[in-house]
Design an enzyme around this catalytic site. Structure first.
Site, PDB file in Angstrom:
ATOM      1  N   ASP A  30       0.852  -1.190   0.000  1.00 33.56           N
ATOM      2  CA  ASP A  30       0.000   0.000   0.000  1.00 33.56           C
ATOM      3  C   ASP A  30       0.893   1.249   0.000  1.00 33.56           C
ATOM      4  O   ASP A  30       1.902   1.312   0.709  1.00 33.56           O
ATOM      5  CB  ASP A  30      -0.908  -0.008   1.238  1.00 33.56           C
ATOM      6  CG  ASP A  30      -2.063   0.959   1.100  1.00 33.56           C
ATOM      7  OD1 ASP A  30      -3.219   0.490   1.011  1.00 33.56           O
ATOM      8  OD2 ASP A  30      -1.820   2.187   1.077  1.00 33.56           O
ATOM      9  N   ASN A  86     -12.695  -3.320   2.668  1.00 37.17           N
ATOM     10  CA  ASN A  86     -13.599  -2.178   2.756  1.00 37.17           C
ATOM     11  C   ASN A  86     -14.551  -2.267   1.572  1.00 37.17           C
ATOM     12  O   ASN A  86     -14.102  -2.360   0.419  1.00 37.17           O
ATOM     13  CB  ASN A  86     -12.817  -0.864   2.719  1.00 37.17           C
ATOM     14  CG  ASN A  86     -11.953  -0.674   3.947  1.00 37.17           C
ATOM     15  OD1 ASN A  86     -12.333  -1.079   5.042  1.00 37.17           O
ATOM     16  ND2 ASN A  86     -10.795  -0.062   3.779  1.00 37.17           N
ATOM     17  N   HIS A  99     -10.021  -5.531  -3.507  1.00 39.17           N
ATOM     18  CA  HIS A  99      -8.676  -5.656  -2.925  1.00 39.17           C
ATOM     19  C   HIS A  99      -8.798  -6.050  -1.466  1.00 39.17           C
ATOM     20  O   HIS A  99      -9.650  -5.545  -0.737  1.00 39.17           O
ATOM     21  CB  HIS A  99      -7.861  -4.367  -3.074  1.00 39.17           C
ATOM     22  CG  HIS A  99      -8.546  -3.142  -2.578  1.00 39.17           C
ATOM     23  ND1 HIS A  99      -9.527  -2.488  -3.302  1.00 39.17           N
ATOM     24  CD2 HIS A  99      -8.402  -2.440  -1.426  1.00 39.17           C
ATOM     25  CE1 HIS A  99      -9.954  -1.445  -2.621  1.00 39.17           C
ATOM     26  NE2 HIS A  99      -9.285  -1.389  -1.459  1.00 39.17           N
ATOM     27  N   LEU A 100      -7.902  -6.934  -1.079  1.00 30.21           N
ATOM     28  CA  LEU A 100      -7.837  -7.413   0.301  1.00 30.21           C
ATOM     29  C   LEU A 100      -6.626  -6.763   0.964  1.00 30.21           C
ATOM     30  O   LEU A 100      -5.493  -6.942   0.514  1.00 30.21           O
ATOM     31  CB  LEU A 100      -7.696  -8.939   0.289  1.00 30.21           C
ATOM     32  CG  LEU A 100      -7.561  -9.654   1.623  1.00 30.21           C
ATOM     33  CD1 LEU A 100      -8.653  -9.270   2.601  1.00 30.21           C
ATOM     34  CD2 LEU A 100      -7.555 -11.167   1.402  1.00 30.21           C
TER      35      LEU A 100
HETATM   36  P1  5GP Z   1      -9.621   1.296   0.107  1.00 29.16           P
HETATM   37  O1  5GP Z   1      -9.673   2.628   0.801  1.00 29.16           O
HETATM   38  O2  5GP Z   1     -10.341   1.332  -1.225  1.00 29.16           O
HETATM   39  O3  5GP Z   1     -10.056   0.123   0.952  1.00 29.16           O
HETATM   40  O4  5GP Z   1      -8.095   1.000  -0.176  1.00 29.16           O
HETATM   41  C1  5GP Z   1      -7.392   1.598  -1.227  1.00 29.16           C
HETATM   42  C2  5GP Z   1      -5.953   1.586  -0.829  1.00 29.16           C
HETATM   43  O5  5GP Z   1      -5.187   1.846  -1.987  1.00 29.16           O
HETATM   44  C3  5GP Z   1      -5.585   2.655   0.210  1.00 29.16           C
HETATM   45  O6  5GP Z   1      -5.088   2.047   1.391  1.00 29.16           O
HETATM   46  C4  5GP Z   1      -4.533   3.501  -0.498  1.00 29.16           C
HETATM   47  O7  5GP Z   1      -3.488   3.919   0.350  1.00 29.16           O
HETATM   48  C5  5GP Z   1      -4.047   2.576  -1.603  1.00 29.16           C
HETATM   49  N1  5GP Z   1      -3.562   3.263  -2.783  1.00 29.16           N
HETATM   50  C6  5GP Z   1      -4.143   4.342  -3.386  1.00 29.16           C
HETATM   51  N2  5GP Z   1      -3.441   4.694  -4.481  1.00 29.16           N
HETATM   52  C7  5GP Z   1      -2.392   3.821  -4.564  1.00 29.16           C
HETATM   53  C8  5GP Z   1      -1.302   3.688  -5.483  1.00 29.16           C
HETATM   54  O8  5GP Z   1      -1.153   4.424  -6.463  1.00 29.16           O
HETATM   55  N3  5GP Z   1      -0.412   2.685  -5.242  1.00 29.16           N
HETATM   56  C9  5GP Z   1      -0.537   1.845  -4.157  1.00 29.16           C
HETATM   57  N4  5GP Z   1       0.422   0.905  -4.030  1.00 29.16           N
HETATM   58  N5  5GP Z   1      -1.547   1.949  -3.283  1.00 29.16           N
HETATM   59  C10 5GP Z   1      -2.471   2.919  -3.476  1.00 29.16           C
END
Ligand code: 5GP
Ligand code: ZN
Length: 113
Positions: A30, A86, A99-100
């Protein structure tokens, strides 16, 4: 899918620190880690969330979980880690490609908040 960040990472068009790959999944760190280990495991195919993935491809859904366990073990946290999906904007989902989250390496309190 066009305009999907995680499809772009799977395709190699957006860089990420990939830590594990399987036939159906890719795991990468992340960008904004919430713990010493914070890895996202995603299916190679686009599905908007974990439930849609499970309905469309149960084997990929299972592979997400087994990959998460392998990642936690490889990072020395096979005995204590958290897996999080989420689901929905109200629950904090910001990327609508399933995504997990694999989170480990710090005190993991319950309830998660
Ligand atoms: P969500 O909030 O949808 O459950 O998780 C999305 C995750 O993707 C977040 O924890 C965020 O930090 C991560 N994320 C967002 N943009 C990027 C990116 O460009 N690269 C990586 N490796 N992670 C990302
Ligand atoms: Zn996608």
């Amino acid at each position: 899918m066009d305009d999907c960040l995680f499809c772009s990472i799977v395709a190699g068009d957006v860089p990420a620190e990939v830590v594990h790959v399987t036939e159906r999944t890719v795991a990468f760190r992340d960008i904004n880690p919430q713990a010493p280990t914070h890895v996202l495991v995603v299916p190679r195919e686009h599905h908007r969330d974990a439930a849609a993935l499970a309905a469309a491809d149960p084997q990929a859904s299972a592979e997400l979980v087994s990959t998460a366990a392998a990642v936690a073990a490889a990072e020395g946290h096979g005995e204590a880690y958290r897996m999080v999906f989420n689901t929905g904007a109200g629950a904090g989902q910001t990327v609508f490609h399933a995504h997990l989250h694999v989170v480990a390496g710090r005190d993991l309190g319950w309830p998660p908040g």
